[in-house]
Design a protein around this motif. Structure first.
Motif, PDB file in Angstrom:
ATOM      1  N   LEU A 354       8.649   3.660  18.765  1.00 56.57           N
ATOM      2  CA  LEU A 354       7.572   3.793  17.895  1.00 56.57           C
ATOM      3  C   LEU A 354       6.351   3.998  18.924  1.00 56.57           C
ATOM      4  O   LEU A 354       6.066   2.987  19.725  1.00 56.57           O
ATOM      5  CB  LEU A 354       7.322   2.946  16.894  1.00 56.57           C
ATOM      6  CG  LEU A 354       8.415   2.896  15.888  1.00 56.57           C
ATOM      7  CD1 LEU A 354       8.095   1.679  14.794  1.00 56.57           C
ATOM      8  CD2 LEU A 354       8.467   4.349  15.009  1.00 56.57           C
ATOM      9  N   PRO A 355       5.388   4.913  18.565  1.00 53.54           N
ATOM     10  CA  PRO A 355       4.193   4.711  19.463  1.00 53.54           C
ATOM     11  C   PRO A 355       3.272   3.542  19.079  1.00 53.54           C
ATOM     12  O   PRO A 355       3.461   3.105  17.794  1.00 53.54           O
ATOM     13  CB  PRO A 355       3.527   6.143  19.016  1.00 53.54           C
ATOM     14  CG  PRO A 355       4.137   6.388  17.734  1.00 53.54           C
ATOM     15  CD  PRO A 355       5.630   6.093  17.917  1.00 53.54           C
ATOM     16  N   ALA A 356       2.538   3.098  19.713  1.00 54.82           N
ATOM     17  CA  ALA A 356       1.705   2.005  19.331  1.00 54.82           C
ATOM     18  C   ALA A 356       0.451   2.434  18.129  1.00 54.82           C
ATOM     19  O   ALA A 356      -0.035   3.547  18.394  1.00 54.82           O
ATOM     20  CB  ALA A 356       0.887   1.507  20.532  1.00 54.82           C
ATOM     21  N   THR A 357       0.673   1.767  17.128  1.00 53.00           N
ATOM     22  CA  THR A 357      -0.004   2.191  15.827  1.00 53.00           C
ATOM     23  C   THR A 357      -0.769   0.928  15.441  1.00 53.00           C
ATOM     24  O   THR A 357      -0.191  -0.001  15.383  1.00 53.00           O
ATOM     25  CB  THR A 357       0.876   2.906  15.152  1.00 53.00           C
ATOM     26  OG1 THR A 357       1.739   3.752  15.749  1.00 53.00           O
ATOM     27  CG2 THR A 357       0.145   3.442  13.800  1.00 53.00           C
ATOM     28  N   ARG A 358      -1.915   1.279  14.808  1.00 60.38           N
ATOM     29  CA  ARG A 358      -2.519   0.266  13.859  1.00 60.38           C
ATOM     30  C   ARG A 358      -2.222   0.824  12.478  1.00 60.38           C
ATOM     31  O   ARG A 358      -2.463   1.708  12.095  1.00 60.38           O
ATOM     32  CB  ARG A 358      -4.112   0.267  13.984  1.00 60.38           C
ATOM     33  CG  ARG A 358      -4.507  -0.695  13.148  1.00 60.38           C
ATOM     34  CD  ARG A 358      -5.970  -1.081  13.344  1.00 60.38           C
ATOM     35  NE  ARG A 358      -6.503  -1.955  12.454  1.00 60.38           N
ATOM     36  CZ  ARG A 358      -6.372  -3.246  11.832  1.00 60.38           C
ATOM     37  NH1 ARG A 358      -5.347  -3.762  12.573  1.00 60.38           N
ATOM     38  NH2 ARG A 358      -6.964  -3.775  11.010  1.00 60.38           N
ATOM     39  N   TRP A 359      -1.142  -0.117  11.796  1.00 58.41           N
ATOM     40  CA  TRP A 359      -0.697   0.477  10.645  1.00 58.41           C
ATOM     41  C   TRP A 359      -1.664  -0.330   9.413  1.00 58.41           C
ATOM     42  O   TRP A 359      -2.285  -1.215   9.404  1.00 58.41           O
ATOM     43  CB  TRP A 359       0.369  -0.870  10.248  1.00 58.41           C
ATOM     44  CG  TRP A 359       1.657  -0.413  11.372  1.00 58.41           C
ATOM     45  CD1 TRP A 359       2.069  -1.004  12.445  1.00 58.41           C
ATOM     46  CD2 TRP A 359       2.375   0.886  11.433  1.00 58.41           C
ATOM     47  NE1 TRP A 359       2.799  -0.523  13.246  1.00 58.41           N
ATOM     48  CE2 TRP A 359       3.235   0.757  12.762  1.00 58.41           C
ATOM     49  CE3 TRP A 359       2.407   1.914  10.901  1.00 58.41           C
ATOM     50  CZ2 TRP A 359       4.167   1.676  13.351  1.00 58.41           C
ATOM     51  CZ3 TRP A 359       3.471   3.012  11.393  1.00 58.41           C
ATOM     52  CH2 TRP A 359       3.983   2.861  12.689  1.00 58.41           C
ATOM     53  N   GLU A 360      -1.495   0.737   8.314  1.00 60.43           N
ATOM     54  CA  GLU A 360      -2.518   0.395   7.156  1.00 60.43           C
ATOM     55  C   GLU A 360      -1.758  -0.909   6.479  1.00 60.43           C
ATOM     56  O   GLU A 360      -0.832  -0.735   5.825  1.00 60.43           O
ATOM     57  CB  GLU A 360      -2.641   1.354   6.152  1.00 60.43           C
ATOM     58  CG  GLU A 360      -3.532   1.302   5.107  1.00 60.43           C
ATOM     59  CD  GLU A 360      -5.077   1.197   5.599  1.00 60.43           C
ATOM     60  OE1 GLU A 360      -5.578   1.732   6.570  1.00 60.43           O
ATOM     61  OE2 GLU A 360      -5.843   0.552   4.907  1.00 60.43           O
ATOM     62  N   PRO A 361      -2.477  -2.139   6.269  1.00 58.56           N
ATOM     63  CA  PRO A 361      -2.114  -3.136   5.619  1.00 58.56           C
ATOM     64  C   PRO A 361      -1.872  -2.555   3.996  1.00 58.56           C
ATOM     65  O   PRO A 361      -2.733  -1.924   3.535  1.00 58.56           O
ATOM     66  CB  PRO A 361      -2.944  -4.202   5.530  1.00 58.56           C
ATOM     67  CG  PRO A 361      -4.043  -3.966   6.822  1.00 58.56           C
ATOM     68  CD  PRO A 361      -3.933  -2.404   6.932  1.00 58.56           C
ATOM     69  N   ILE A 362      -0.823  -3.324   3.413  1.00 62.32           N
ATOM     70  CA  ILE A 362      -0.660  -3.028   1.896  1.00 62.32           C
ATOM     71  C   ILE A 362      -1.907  -3.513   1.153  1.00 62.32           C
ATOM     72  O   ILE A 362      -2.197  -3.082   0.418  1.00 62.32           O
ATOM     73  CB  ILE A 362       0.739  -3.282   1.372  1.00 62.32           C
ATOM     74  CG1 ILE A 362       1.714  -2.379   2.301  1.00 62.32           C
ATOM     75  CG2 ILE A 362       1.012  -3.126  -0.029  1.00 62.32           C
ATOM     76  CD1 ILE A 362       3.295  -2.603   2.185  1.00 62.32           C
ATOM     77  N   GLY A 363      -1.956  -4.726   1.704  1.00 61.54           N
ATOM     78  CA  GLY A 363      -3.082  -5.520   0.995  1.00 61.54           C
ATOM     79  C   GLY A 363      -2.631  -6.343  -0.370  1.00 61.54           C
ATOM     80  O   GLY A 363      -3.398  -6.203  -1.458  1.00 61.54           O
ATOM     81  N   ILE A 364      -1.789  -7.085  -0.166  1.00 62.43           N
ATOM     82  CA  ILE A 364      -1.376  -7.992  -1.379  1.00 62.43           C
ATOM     83  C   ILE A 364      -1.519  -9.488  -0.907  1.00 62.43           C
ATOM     84  O   ILE A 364      -0.946  -9.720   0.245  1.00 62.43           O
ATOM     85  CB  ILE A 364       0.069  -7.527  -1.765  1.00 62.43           C
ATOM     86  CG1 ILE A 364       0.017  -6.288  -2.516  1.00 62.43           C
ATOM     87  CG2 ILE A 364       0.372  -8.631  -2.886  1.00 62.43           C
ATOM     88  CD1 ILE A 364       1.211  -5.882  -2.961  1.00 62.43           C
ATOM     89  N   ASP A 365      -2.253 -10.463  -1.616  1.00 62.36           N
ATOM     90  CA  ASP A 365      -2.106 -11.825  -1.016  1.00 62.36           C
ATOM     91  C   ASP A 365      -0.742 -12.411  -1.884  1.00 62.36           C
ATOM     92  O   ASP A 365      -0.543 -12.896  -2.688  1.00 62.36           O
ATOM     93  CB  ASP A 365      -3.244 -12.478  -1.906  1.00 62.36           C
ATOM     94  CG  ASP A 365      -3.422 -13.998  -1.599  1.00 62.36           C
ATOM     95  OD1 ASP A 365      -2.578 -14.386  -0.826  1.00 62.36           O
ATOM     96  OD2 ASP A 365      -4.284 -14.723  -1.891  1.00 62.36           O
ATOM     97  N   TRP A 366       0.113 -12.358  -0.825  1.00 60.86           N
ATOM     98  CA  TRP A 366       1.610 -12.974  -1.063  1.00 60.86           C
ATOM     99  C   TRP A 366       1.585 -14.062  -1.588  1.00 60.86           C
ATOM    100  O   TRP A 366       2.375 -14.481  -2.631  1.00 60.86           O
ATOM    101  CB  TRP A 366       2.401 -12.263   0.003  1.00 60.86           C
ATOM    102  CG  TRP A 366       3.725 -11.950  -0.504  1.00 60.86           C
ATOM    103  CD1 TRP A 366       4.960 -12.925  -0.616  1.00 60.86           C
ATOM    104  CD2 TRP A 366       4.344 -10.955  -1.260  1.00 60.86           C
ATOM    105  NE1 TRP A 366       6.147 -12.172  -1.442  1.00 60.86           N
ATOM    106  CE2 TRP A 366       5.835 -11.238  -1.824  1.00 60.86           C
ATOM    107  CE3 TRP A 366       3.637  -9.727  -1.499  1.00 60.86           C
ATOM    108  CZ2 TRP A 366       6.391 -10.173  -2.443  1.00 60.86           C
ATOM    109  CZ3 TRP A 366       4.610  -8.692  -2.266  1.00 60.86           C
ATOM    110  CH2 TRP A 366       5.948  -9.118  -3.110  1.00 60.86           C
ATOM    111  N   PRO A 367       1.082 -15.246  -0.770  1.00 61.98           N
ATOM    112  CA  PRO A 367       1.277 -16.427  -1.172  1.00 61.98           C
ATOM    113  C   PRO A 367       0.474 -16.717  -2.622  1.00 61.98           C
ATOM    114  O   PRO A 367       1.234 -17.343  -3.122  1.00 61.98           O
ATOM    115  CB  PRO A 367       0.388 -17.141  -0.003  1.00 61.98           C
ATOM    116  CG  PRO A 367       0.443 -16.400   1.027  1.00 61.98           C
ATOM    117  CD  PRO A 367       0.347 -14.990   0.496  1.00 61.98           C
ATOM    118  N   ALA A 368      -0.246 -16.051  -2.872  1.00 59.62           N
ATOM    119  CA  ALA A 368      -0.830 -16.035  -4.229  1.00 59.62           C
ATOM    120  C   ALA A 368       0.192 -15.693  -5.354  1.00 59.62           C
ATOM    121  O   ALA A 368       0.327 -16.272  -6.346  1.00 59.62           O
ATOM    122  CB  ALA A 368      -2.346 -15.227  -4.325  1.00 59.62           C
TER     123      ALA A 368
END
Lengths: 403, 227
Positions: A354-368
């Motif tokens: 895979l090319p080096a990429t900055r992925w877009e976070p899904i943005g869920i506070d999983w521990p919470a």
């Protein structure tokens, strides 16, 4: 028994259909027949006719009249009587005995050959079916219209979801829907299903693909995950099972030849019956190695298209593997084939391309979320949804991309 | 082996009186009731290869039951798994019999039971299967049928026609050919008989009064096709 005397089944005296056991003594000038009840007869060799008979064609049939006038039909088993006659018998019977010996030999050879041909035929049928069954399943699956497949999938969902509470709101549902919606960007255009996800409040550590675009996920799984990206990886994997029709293929393979042929010839009724009867056991269905590899590989493609970090996908497996057997065994995504190491290696190899990429976070506070679901406090939970930077092998991370 | 056929007809069974230490063999699962003097054991008859061959080729169990009157004389009741009659034949060491698969019910311990091929086309067309059982030796043999059982005796050269799937057993001296019921295919099929077995004497032929395949077809119409 003295040499030159042979046991035989005797037809003739009295009722011609009734047999009596006896012994035939073959001497040069005459055959002496003694029945087990004590009666004895002499059959002059001049009137004797030799032939083959009996069900297997290997009995030696001795027919001829006795001196007293009764006509006898004697059935002798084994070749010894013929060998005796061929060497020591009266001249007029020696040739016939030799011919019958040859005939018996060819009958036995033919019997053995036909038995081997039969075994070969059976083996060829078995091999053909074994090799061709997968092809037949592929053809049958291709003939099931998506609308019918969706209906069959609904039966499966109802069977598995029976007695379980489906969540249509709340933190678990919202988190799953957020991941699910992000994945939609990676779904290939033109796929034939209306994709649906179902969230159940159930301790089962599992996610399932059902035929016709249905994916089921259970809160037991959410409690074991450490990030939204891990869930995205698992759902992407199950989605690829759905898009590649693996559940339907699995059901067909389990259902057997009759259902597959019925479907090919336009009768999907048997398939519907099988799904209605056994749909609830889809969780026990295991996919083939190739199907799991294909779902893994395409799941990474889907995640990449959806701009979700695919490298988090195998973390759950690694954690699970490190825990040994402490997880419930029902998790189909972790079915034993391919093995954990092989699977991880294949995924890592794919990540290196895979090319080096900055992925877009899904943005869920999983521990919470886990806390909200009542999961035990996480010990190894990492950042909620980090913006991962995956460099290709041997390269430095690139500069962060603007959001 | 002293025996008595009980309830002859559609639900027959055989009662065998065993003398002390006498041994007999029976089809696996055939025992209905027995005296406590008798021990029942599973036996792999004819060695593992022979037993496997018999099981795979004729559908019989790998195991026979061996019934032994270990603690003194006693009786045992044996019955086949399907509704039908039971009959007995005697082997004298000089004769032998062929049985359609699954016809064997019980017999003296000294009897030898083996699976034999009856040839490809006969196996395919006779309705008796590719492989049948050959019973030889000396002693009493009990067989079972589907429906009642009837014996005919043929003189040397005498012929008889039996519908396929109705043959149960025949003497080793009897041969048979599979042929059309009528001279033409149309009337053979139109008559509902199709293929028949022409048996040739000498010897005895036992046939059953019901055809298991036809019974299966009849009963299938009452089984709902959907759950």
């Amino acid at each position: 028994m003295p040499a030159g005397t042979f046991r035989c089944d005797v037809f003739g005296p009295g009722d011609p259909g009734q047999s009596s056991p006896g012994s035939l003594e073959v001497v040069y000038e005459a055959f002496r027949l003694t029945l087990d009840d004590g009666r004895s007869f002499t059959l002059p060799t001049g009137g004797i006719k030799l032939s083959r008979g009996g069900f297997d064609g290997l009995h030696v049939i001795v027919e001829g009249p006795a001196e007293t006038g009764e006509r006898f039909y004697l059935s002798v088993q084994g070749e010894l009587v013929l060998e005796h006659l061929a060497h020591l018998g009266p001249a007029e019977l020696r040739l016939a005995a030799r011919d019958l010996l040859k005939q018996g030999s060819s009958t036995r050879t033919w019997g053995q050959v036909s038995f081997l041909v039969f075994l070969g035929f059976l083996a060829a049928c078995g091999l053909g079916l074994w090799l061709g069954f997968g092809w037949l399943v592929e053809r049958a699956v291709g003939l099931v219209p998506p609308a019918l497949e969706t209906s069959l999938g609904e039966i499966v969902v109802q069977s598995i979801g029976s007695g379980k509470k489906e969540l249509k709101q709340g933190p678990a549902h919202e988190a799953v829907m957020k991941v699910w919606n992000r994945l939609q960007a990676g779904i290939p255009a033109g796929q034939p299903y209306t994709l649906k996800i179902y969230v159940y409040d159930d301790p089962m550590v599992n996610a399932l693909a059902a035929p016709g675009g249905h994916v089921m996920v259970f809160t037991g799984l959410l409690k074991e995950l450490d990030s939204a990206e891990e869930l995205a990886g698992i759902l992407a994997h199950e989605l690829q099972h759905v898009l590649k029709k693996h559940p339907l293929k699995g059901i067909m393979q389990s259902a057997g030849l009759a259902v597959v042929l019925g479907t090919i010839f336009g009768d999907a009724g048997a398939l519907a019956v099988v799904i209605r009867e056994y749909g609830g056991k889809l969780a026990e269905l295991s996919y083939s190695r190739d199907q799991e590899r294909e779902a893994d590989r395409l799941a990474v493609d889907l995640l990449v298209k959806a701009d979700i970090d695919p490298t988090r996908f195998p973390e759950f497996f690694r954690r699970l593997h490190a825990k040994g057997n402490s997880f419930p065994a029902a998790l189909s995504i972790l079915s034993t084939h391919p093995g954990h190491e092989e699977r991880d290696e294949a995924l890592q190899a794919r990540f290196r391309t895979l090319p080096a990429t900055r992925w877009e976070p899904i943005g869920i506070d999983w521990p919470a979320l886990k806390t909200a679901l009542g999961a035990p406090a996480a010990v190894t939970a990492g950042p909620a949804s980090p913006a991962a930077i995956v460099p290709p092998a041997g390269q430095k991370p690139p500069a962060e991309r603007e959001p | 082996m002293k025996y008595q056929i009980m309830q002859p007809g559609s639900y027959a069974m055989i009662k065998v009186d065993l003398a002390a230490n006498e041994v007999m063999k029976a089809e696996s699962g055939a025992m209905v009731a027995m005296h406590p003097n008798i021990d029942v054991e599973a036996k792999v008859d004819g060695g593992m290869f022979g037993a496997l061959k018999r099981a795979v080729l004729t559908g019989e169990s790998v195991f026979f039951q061996t019934l032994k009157a270990t603690r003194g004389p006693g009786e045992v009741y044996l019955a086949p798994g399907v509704p039908g009659d039971v009959t007995v034949m005697e082997l004298n060491g000089a004769n032998h019999f062929f049985l359609q698969k699954q016809a064997f019910l019980a017999g003296d311990d000294g009897l030898t039971i083996e699976a034999v091929s009856q040839g490809f086309f006969k196996g395919l067309l006779s309705g008796e299967g590719m492989f049948i059982q050959k019973v030889s030796g000396k002693g009493t043999l009990a067989i079972s049928s589907f429906g009642a059982i009837h014996k005919i005796t043929l003189a040397p050269g005498q012929q008889y026609i039996v519908d396929n799937s109705h043959l149960v057993a025949w003497s080793g001296t009897v041969t048979y050919d599979v042929q059309k019921a009528s001279s033409g295919w149309f009337s053979s099929i139109g008559s509902g008989e199709g293929l028949v077995c022409k048996v040739n004497g000498p010897g005895d032929v036992w046939f059953q009064t019901r055809n298991p395949g036809a019974f299966g077809s009849w009963i299938r119409q009452f089984i709902p096709s959907k759950g």
